[in-house]
Write an enzyme that holds these catalytic residues in place. Sequence first.
Site, PDB file in Angstrom:
ATOM      1  N   GLU A   1      -4.213   7.272  -3.560  1.00  0.00           N
ATOM      2  CA  GLU A   1      -3.956   5.975  -2.941  1.00  0.00           C
ATOM      3  C   GLU A   1      -3.642   4.920  -3.990  1.00  0.00           C
ATOM      4  OE1 GLU A   1      -6.536   4.003   0.383  1.00  0.00           O
ATOM      5  OE2 GLU A   1      -7.282   3.276  -1.537  1.00  0.00           O
TER       6      GLU A   1
ATOM      7  N   TYR B   1       0.858  -1.204   0.000  1.00  0.00           N
ATOM      8  CA  TYR B   1       0.000   0.000   0.000  1.00  0.00           C
ATOM      9  C   TYR B   1       0.886   1.243   0.000  1.00  0.00           C
ATOM     10  CZ  TYR B   1      -3.286   3.555   1.662  1.00  0.00           C
ATOM     11  OH  TYR B   1      -4.051   4.688   1.783  1.00  0.00           O
TER      12      TYR B   1
END
Length: 369
Positions: A180, A101
């Site tokens: 993101e 991530y």
Amino acid sequence: MRLHEYQAKRILSQRGISTPEGGVAYTPGEAHEVAAQLRGRVVVKAQVLAPGRGRAGGIRVAEGPEAAELAAQEIMSLAIGGLPVRRVLVERAIDIRRQMYMGLALQPTGEVQFTVASEAAPFTEPPRTIALDYGIGLLPFQVRELAFALGLPQRATEGMVQMGLALWDTLIATDALWVELNPLALTPVEDLVVVDSKITLDDNALYRHPELAELREAEELTPAESEARRYGLYYVGLDGNVGSLVNGAGLAMATSDAIEALGGRSANILDVGGGARAQRVAAGMNILLRDARLRSILVAIFGGITRCDEVAAGILAAIQCSGAPVPIYVRLTGTNEHEGRQMLAGAPVTLVSDLYEGARLAVATAEAA
């Protein structure tokens, strides 16, 4: 403003961030064509601004064009989060050795949080986060230290540094609130590739990015939202039955809070902004007067640069156009208050002395209806 995955990936790839090769399809036949061009195994993904695509069957792996066409046909028959699927993204499937991530999020304090994690979200372990000064930005050594902490090999570490800096450039260049990469894949040859991505843009900065503002899909707006945007009004639809027209974000929240605190349910937040003239007020009132859900309307105006007589003229014009199908309670205070109240003296509205009194009457009327 939230972007679809394919829109976000297009922006990211323009800044050198690696994304899978693919294309958008609006019909199953187009999905077949894209898959045929890519050759081999592909992933067909619903493009809809709702969470839970995977759980709803909106993401499928297909072995070839025919399977991609069938997958697209099935996905486009779905409604995910109440939203119909109108398009799919067909991408080349990639081999994934590890999922990670990476994200940047602008905070209300003005800081930007840079977050990486050794797994894709949702996390089972706390991610690694550092706070960045917006004026200084993200520096290579900061990304490198976090990459070392994740235990990445050398090639992937340098790839993460370049990707992190490009991600920062994306945040700044687009006036984004949130960028993101989730998941961010590490391939067997130690490349980093974005499997999925999300970008949320600052609505207040879209005037600086007309090319991005055009990305908003018209079908994703309700008729009330579309009409409000045409007149430069700020409208948020809620699920109640008390409508409100205000000027200013703070007064909008205070009015909605007063309605809820008195046991009512707000149907919307309609903010005409500062300095609104009669035409703009009338446009906002017409949106409310045509809303069949409403059982009462509360107008709460604090006149500063907004003149109460202009607000009154707007209310009268809207009533003349759309009538007054539900009771309307009007609280005017501030600039030209006396003139505004005089103009509304003979109108089918009830003038109230303060916000609380107006909210109480609006809620009681809605409850009794």
